[in-house]
Design an enzyme around this catalytic site. Structure first.
Site, PDB file in Angstrom:
ATOM      1  N   GLU A   1     -59.641  26.098  18.334  1.00  0.00           N
ATOM      2  CA  GLU A   1     -60.698  25.658  19.588  1.00  0.00           C
ATOM      3  C   GLU A   1     -60.078  24.699  20.513  1.00  0.00           C
ATOM      4  OE1 GLU A   1     -62.791  27.600  16.116  1.00  0.00           O
ATOM      5  OE2 GLU A   1     -61.601  26.049  16.269  1.00  0.00           O
TER       6      GLU A   1
ATOM      7  N   PHE B   1     -75.261  25.246   6.648  1.00  0.00           N
ATOM      8  CA  PHE B   1     -73.975  25.389   6.777  1.00  0.00           C
ATOM      9  C   PHE B   1     -73.426  25.701   8.142  1.00  0.00           C
ATOM     10  CE2 PHE B   1     -70.675  28.923   7.189  1.00  0.00           C
ATOM     11  CZ  PHE B   1     -69.506  28.432   6.482  1.00  0.00           C
ATOM     12  N   GLN B   2     -72.346  25.028   8.297  1.00  0.00           N
ATOM     13  CA  GLN B   2     -71.485  24.677   9.876  1.00  0.00           C
ATOM     14  C   GLN B   2     -72.716  24.232  10.740  1.00  0.00           C
ATOM     15  OE1 GLN B   2     -69.494  28.430  10.840  1.00  0.00           O
ATOM     16  NE2 GLN B   2     -67.592  27.676   9.782  1.00  0.00           N
TER      17      GLN B   2
ATOM     18  N   LYS C   1     -78.714  29.975  17.181  1.00  0.00           N
ATOM     19  CA  LYS C   1     -78.571  31.502  16.967  1.00  0.00           C
ATOM     20  C   LYS C   1     -79.950  32.325  17.278  1.00  0.00           C
ATOM     21  CE  LYS C   1     -76.760  34.810  13.249  1.00  0.00           C
ATOM     22  NZ  LYS C   1     -75.778  35.257  14.206  1.00  0.00           N
TER      23      LYS C   1
ATOM     24  N   MET D   1     -41.884   8.147  23.650  1.00  0.00           N
ATOM     25  CA  MET D   1     -42.432   7.197  24.246  1.00  0.00           C
ATOM     26  C   MET D   1     -42.787   5.928  23.371  1.00  0.00           C
ATOM     27  SD  MET D   1     -43.016   6.087  27.353  1.00  0.00           S
ATOM     28  CE  MET D   1     -43.271   7.436  28.421  1.00  0.00           C
TER      29      MET D   1
END
Length: 552
Positions: A40, A102-103, A152, A466
């Site tokens: 993502e 959940f999630q 949802k 760097m």
């Protein structure tokens, strides 16, 4: 989907999951193209690259919980660089919010410090309006990311669609047209200035003020420098070009800043990597600051003439006023100043010596020659980023795409994918280090799946370059945890993904590998084994005045 199409969305970068499965099901019925990334974070960087290359709003779609939290780095990067993207995240059903479902995660709370605005949609009837508002906020004023979190049950509820109508936000009214009194003050300053310079930033590119800036600089005979984000805002092949300013800026640009008597700053925020020691930055100059964001003016540097307004509109007005004003013979007035700058240019601060081992600067110069400056260049972050900025000369806006403010390693490859989707007919090259490319190397699979011919140029020095440079210069060469000798074989890795892999180990192989890589169909990884302890110069030590440069 209807509202996205009305906003002109033709591509979404994303990764499906349970909380957004219904959105994905509906998207399959539309003509919107979806690019399935492998992480993502890659989706947000790709949307970012798409936005910068196309000038449109980039869009990504992810699921709830870890899908949403994986976007945070990309959102923060877009926020720092003022890039217009809309991030749509799924959320657990409304009645489960706050129950540790959940999630479930409070992505609105998490992202509040790094978005321009965000929404938790609580009613399906509000969805069309919120989507339209999100795009308006993302692209207007000082652009930036907007997040829409959709539970949802909001997605699953059926309602009668109503056109949201014109967007009116009481508390959000960006100022586009400048105060004309302030512009007349600038004209007066131009009449008396002997050593003026223009400092342009990313705001010039975002407002589409490229042509207006060039006209202004040429008419007024004023040399131009830019920030890292402003590269391409003014042609690098123009005689008035000074090069980039700041920590790794050119000698002539930094010295001009210290000596100028008038600085006209346009679309910049005076980042610490630009200013160095702030209390003596441009200490001899009267500073004009033009920016659409009033909070950026006087935030880091005191200015004598603030101008709140869109860069393009402001420069259009200034060009008209200049045409009407009697400014005298500017070429004659500036001749001594331009001669002085010519002397600073001859100092050769970007010189290097190519011998037996490949110098990274040489690779970038050859890439510039072979692409004739027409490629869209994305970068990772670190030495590779600075060498790209110094040695690839950008004549056009939208051709240099980098994570400037946040400095995200792993930005370049997914951003190149987004840029390639936006510009299918252009050569897109990600200039990378062997450390940073591994941060999001999984997006090679995305490039291969969608036949996106991005080219990756890895300046492989076996170090986190760097950080190693700082350890060499300021920590007595104690290379603590910066050695990356056990990197993968990038040629074999490219082949494992179904792409082409090439390698150059000697200077005489560089041009051949670049030519072959650029002409090969599909994605290509080019691995250049460069001088391991090469440093980026010039360099201004942190906190020092920008005139105190290390040149070798």
């Amino acid at each position: 989907m209807k509202m996205l199409m009305e906003e002109g969305v033709d591509t979404i970068f994303g990764f499906p999951g349970g909380a957004v499965i219904d959105i994905y099901d509906e998207m399959a019925r539309t003509d919107i193209k979806h690019i399935l990334v492998r992480h993502e974070q890659g989706a947000v960087h790709a949307a970012d690259g798409y936005a910068r290359a196309s000038g449109r709003v980039g869009v990504c779609l992810v699921t709830s919980g870890p899908g949403a939290t994986n976007t945070v780095t990309g959102i923060a990067s877009a926020y720092m660089d003022s890039i217009p993207i809309v991030v749509i995240t799924g959320q657990v059903p409304s009645h489960l919010i706050g129950n540790d479902a959940f999630q479930e995660v409070d992505i609105v709370g998490i992202t509040r410090p790094c978005v321009k605005h965000n929404y938790l949609v609580q009613n399906t009837n509000d969805l069309a309006r919120i989507i339209k508002e999100a795009f308006y906020i993302a692209r207007s004023g000082r652009p930036g990311p907007v997040l829409i979190d959709i539970p949802k049950d909001v997605v699953n509820t059926k309602v009668v669609f109503k056109e949201p109508g014109e967007i009116k936000l009481k508390s959000y009214n960006p100022t586009y047209s400048p105060n004309m009194k302030q512009l007349y003050k600038i004209i007066d300053l131009l009449k008396t200035a002997r050593r003026p310079m223009i400092f342009a930033g990313g705001g010039v590119i975002l407002s589409g003020a490229y042509k207006e800036l060039a006209d202004f600089a040429r008419k007024a005979q004023i040399p131009v420098t830019t920030s890292l984000m402003g590269l391409g805002a003014f042609p690098a092949t123009d005689p008035l070009w000074l090069g980039m300013i700041g920590m790794h800026g050119t000698y002539r640009s930094n010295m001009s800043t210290a000596a100028c008597d008038l600085m006209i700053a346009i679309g910049v925020r005076f980042d610490d990597r630009v200013t160095g020691k702030t209390d003596i930055f441009a200490s001899q100059a009267k500073i004009v600051h033009i920016d659409i964001d009033p909070t950026s003016i006087r935030k880091n540097i005191p200015v004598s003439t603030p101008v709140v307004g869109d860069c393009k509109i402001t420069l259009e007005h200034l060009n008209k006023l200049m045409a009407e004003a009697d400014l005298g013979n500017l070429k004659e007035k500036r001749s001594g100043w331009l001669h002085q700058i010519k002397g600073w240019k001859s100092a050769g601060s970007l010189n290097y010596n190519q011998k037996d081992i490949i110098k990274p600067q040489y690779v970038i110069e050859k890439l510039y020659e072979l692409t004739r400056g027409e490629a869209v260049i994305t970068t990772e972050v670190g030495q590779n980023q600075m060498w790209a900025a110094q040695y690839y000369h950008f004549d056009k806006p939208g051709h240099f795409i980098t994570s400037g403010g946040l400095g995200v390693m792993g930005f370049g490859l997914p951003a190149a994918i987004g840029a390639q989707v936006a510009c299918p007919d252009k050569i897109v090259v990600d200039i990378a280090g062997d450390g940073s490319i591994q941060m999001n190397i999984q997006e090679m699979a995305t490039a291969v799946q969608y036949c996106l011919p991005v080219k990756i140029v890895i300046l492989n020095n076996g170090y986190l370059g760097m950080v190693r440079q700082w350890q060499e210069l300021f920590y007595d060469k104690r290379y603590s945890c910066t050695c990356m000798e056990h990197a993968p074989d990038f040629v074999k890795l490219a082949e494992a993904y179904g792409a082409k892999g090439l390698r150059a180990s000697k200077p005489e192989e560089v041009e051949e590998v670049l030519s072959k890589g650029l002409s090969t169909d599909g994605p290509v990884i080019m691995d250049f084994r460069v001088e391991r302890e090469e440093c980026v110069y010039p360099m201004v030590p942190a906190g020092a005045p920008i005139t105190e440069m290390l040149l070798v």
